[in-house]
Write a protein that holds these residues in place. Structure first.
Motif, PDB file in Angstrom:
ATOM      1  N   GLN A 189       0.856  -1.184   0.000  1.00  0.00           N
ATOM      2  CA  GLN A 189       0.000   0.000   0.000  1.00  0.00           C
ATOM      3  C   GLN A 189       0.897   1.241   0.000  1.00  0.00           C
ATOM      4  OE1 GLN A 189      -2.166  -0.197   3.714  1.00  0.00           O
ATOM      5  NE2 GLN A 189      -0.361  -0.797   4.884  1.00  0.00           N
ATOM      6  N   SER A 191       0.431   3.563   2.061  1.00  0.00           N
ATOM      7  CA  SER A 191       0.361   4.098   3.421  1.00  0.00           C
ATOM      8  C   SER A 191       1.709   4.233   4.141  1.00  0.00           C
ATOM      9  CB  SER A 191      -0.615   3.266   4.255  1.00  0.00           C
ATOM     10  OG  SER A 191      -1.882   3.249   3.628  1.00  0.00           O
ATOM     11  N   GLN A 194       2.978   7.603   4.605  1.00  0.00           N
ATOM     12  CA  GLN A 194       2.472   8.397   5.744  1.00  0.00           C
ATOM     13  C   GLN A 194       3.496   8.372   6.871  1.00  0.00           C
ATOM     14  OE1 GLN A 194      -1.311   7.468   7.440  1.00  0.00           O
ATOM     15  NE2 GLN A 194      -2.275   6.977   5.475  1.00  0.00           N
ATOM     16  N   ARG A 215       0.713  -6.817  -4.559  1.00  0.00           N
ATOM     17  CA  ARG A 215       0.089  -7.865  -3.738  1.00  0.00           C
ATOM     18  C   ARG A 215       0.042  -9.151  -4.551  1.00  0.00           C
ATOM     19  NH1 ARG A 215      -4.960  -4.579  -0.920  1.00  0.00           N
ATOM     20  NH2 ARG A 215      -3.646  -2.811  -0.329  1.00  0.00           N
ATOM     21  N   GLN A 229      -1.854   3.234  -6.270  1.00  0.00           N
ATOM     22  CA  GLN A 229      -2.710   3.901  -5.291  1.00  0.00           C
ATOM     23  C   GLN A 229      -2.290   5.354  -5.164  1.00  0.00           C
ATOM     24  OE1 GLN A 229      -2.236   1.863  -1.506  1.00  0.00           O
ATOM     25  NE2 GLN A 229      -4.017   0.556  -1.921  1.00  0.00           N
ATOM     26  N   GLU A 231      -2.196   8.073  -1.989  1.00  0.00           N
ATOM     27  CA  GLU A 231      -2.364   8.213  -0.545  1.00  0.00           C
ATOM     28  C   GLU A 231      -2.435   9.701  -0.220  1.00  0.00           C
ATOM     29  OE1 GLU A 231      -2.162   5.283   1.015  1.00  0.00           O
ATOM     30  OE2 GLU A 231      -2.456   5.991   3.059  1.00  0.00           O
ATOM     31  N   ALA A 329      -6.474  10.629   6.722  1.00  0.00           N
ATOM     32  CA  ALA A 329      -5.732   9.952   5.645  1.00  0.00           C
ATOM     33  C   ALA A 329      -6.733   9.275   4.720  1.00  0.00           C
ATOM     34  CB  ALA A 329      -4.778   8.919   6.228  1.00  0.00           C
TER      35      ALA A 329
HETATM   36  N1  DAH Z   1      -3.996   1.391   2.507  1.00  0.00           N
HETATM   37  C1  DAH Z   1      -5.384   0.982   2.366  1.00  0.00           C
HETATM   38  C2  DAH Z   1      -5.457  -0.187   1.388  1.00  0.00           C
HETATM   39  O1  DAH Z   1      -4.546  -0.379   0.633  1.00  0.00           O
HETATM   40  C3  DAH Z   1      -6.205   2.111   1.854  1.00  0.00           C
HETATM   41  C4  DAH Z   1      -6.367   3.169   2.866  1.00  0.00           C
HETATM   42  C5  DAH Z   1      -7.427   3.111   3.755  1.00  0.00           C
HETATM   43  C6  DAH Z   1      -5.466   4.177   3.002  1.00  0.00           C
HETATM   44  C7  DAH Z   1      -7.609   4.077   4.701  1.00  0.00           C
HETATM   45  C8  DAH Z   1      -5.626   5.156   3.965  1.00  0.00           C
HETATM   46  C9  DAH Z   1      -6.720   5.081   4.810  1.00  0.00           C
HETATM   47  O2  DAH Z   1      -4.767   6.161   4.117  1.00  0.00           O
HETATM   48  O3  DAH Z   1      -6.866   6.042   5.758  1.00  0.00           O
HETATM   49  O4  DAH Z   1      -6.419  -0.903   1.413  1.00  0.00           O
END
Ligand code: DAH
Length: 365
Positions: A189, A191, A194, A215, A229, A231, A329
């Motif tokens: 991800q 994320s 962050q 993945r 993605q 973010e 986020a």
């Molecule tokens: N990282 C999550 C995913 O790949 C998606 C996501 C959900 C990102 C909530 C975020 C968040 O920043 O707050 O499924």
């Protein structure tokens, strides 16, 4: 003994006879008239007016004549040579003009002819889409953040409140690099960016991060082991869920069209609390007359991503004081966004590398 020959020319010098000179002149004039280009005229000049031409040789004979005969012969030869030179000059002018005209035609450039073109490359539609999204946020004063695709397990999971035994880890089937005890993954991800951002800079933080993620999914019409993605992360004083909703509504309307907003459905993500799934209003039927809509399959809404208020545990893990700061986020699939924005049926078209597909979107900026 005979004295000097002072009477009118008793000596006959063949080349100087009137009809001989005329014949030489006529031969020269005929050759000149027959010359069809400058090159052949050059040869004619040599043959008929050059040092060794019949008329030039005849001219040399004049000196051998008795004085009275010289005048006549001189005039005759002089006139013949004059006529030849004049004809040469005239022919030269004509041939030069012809040559010039031909060059103008032959060397003319037809500017209306189709140019020989090299096919221009085009940027991949997903790159364009990522840039477009980044630009939307940059326009709001956000910054673009980046992180590595080969990522530390701790940043991809632990820092985001996904401990080793957390059940949500299995939601993201992970590519591990070897050796396993190095705890390095292909990020599942965006994320972890962050965590990287909070660890390296102080709030206020407003960053957006488009990028590739991995993945162990099957490769089919709706899945790919590599996808994209975007973010978003905000950490500042007094940030609430309302800021998140306003931001996503703006994002949706910029990407899908005026009036396209979002709705939240309660959900769970370890790194946010509360968390929500975001749906975007169907930009084709706009939720009106939705039963017939093929884009949203009659739902009126399309699943878009996840979001929430940053879990205080994540803030703490990344060195941010949750008593002072709060944040939100979100994370969306770029390929998914692109697919329904352009009504694409098969995700694989994005990754097969067929230039005809890329070129169809390549002019979009
Ligand atoms: N990282 C999550 C995913 O790949 C998606 C996501 C959900 C990102 C909530 C975020 C968040 O920043 O707050 O499924």
């Amino acid at each position: 003994m005979s004295g000097p020959n002072t009477d009118y020319d008793p000596v006959e010098v063949t080349p100087l006879k009137a009809d001989e000179v005329e014949a030489m002149r006529d031969a020269a004039l005929a050759a000149i008239a027959a010359a069809t280009d400058l090159e052949s005229l050059k040869q004619v000049r040599l043959d008929h007016a050059g040092d060794r031409s019949p008329l030039a040789l005849a001219n040399r004979e004049i000196g051998a004549l008795p004085p009275q005969a010289r005048k006549d012969a001189g005039q005759r030869v002089g006139q013949a040579r004059g006529a030849v030179n004049k004809a040469l000059a005239e022919r030269q002018a004509v041939l030069e003009a012809e040559h010039e005209e031909r060059m103008l035609v032959e060397e003319a450039v037809d500017v209306t002819l189709p140019a020989e073109r090299r096919r221009r490359g085009s940027r991949h539609p997903i790159t364009l889409q990522s840039d477009l999204i980044a630009d939307l946020f940059v326009a709001m004063g956000w910054e673009v953040a980046e992180g590595p695709v080969v990522e530390a397990e701790w940043l991809n999971f632990d820092a985001l409140n996904l401990g080793p035994d957390h059940p949500a880890r299995t939601m993201q089937d992970t590519f591990w690099t070897e050796p396993a005890d190095h705890h390095v993954v292909l990020r599942t991800q965006t994320s972890p960016v962050q965590a990287r951002t909070m660890l390296t800079r102080k709030p206020p933080i407003y960053v957006v991060c488009p990028g590739r993620v991995f993945r162990t999914d099957e490769y089919d019409a709706t899945h790919s082991p590599m996808f994209h993605q975007v973010e978003g992360l905000v950490v500042d004083e007094g940030i609430t869920m309302a800021h998140l909703k306003g931001t996503l509504d703006h994002f949706a309307s910029q990407l899908f069209g005026d009036g396209i907003d979002t709705r939240f459905r309660p959900s769970y993500f370890p790194f946010t609390e509360p968390s929500a799934e975001v749906d975007v209003r169907c930009f084709v039927c706009r939720g009106v007359d939705s039963p017939a809509c093929r884009t949203c399959k009659g739902e009126g809404w399309i699943e878009w991503g996840g979001c929430g208020v940053v879990n205080p545990r994540v803030l703490i893990a990344c060195g941010v004081d949750p008593e002072v700061y709060t944040g939100f986020a979100f994370g969306m699939g770029i390929d998914r966004s692109f697919m329904f924005r352009h009504n694409m049926a098969d995700l694989r078209d994005l990754f097969e590398g067929d230039v005809r597909f890329s070129a169809a979107f390549g002019t979009e900026i």
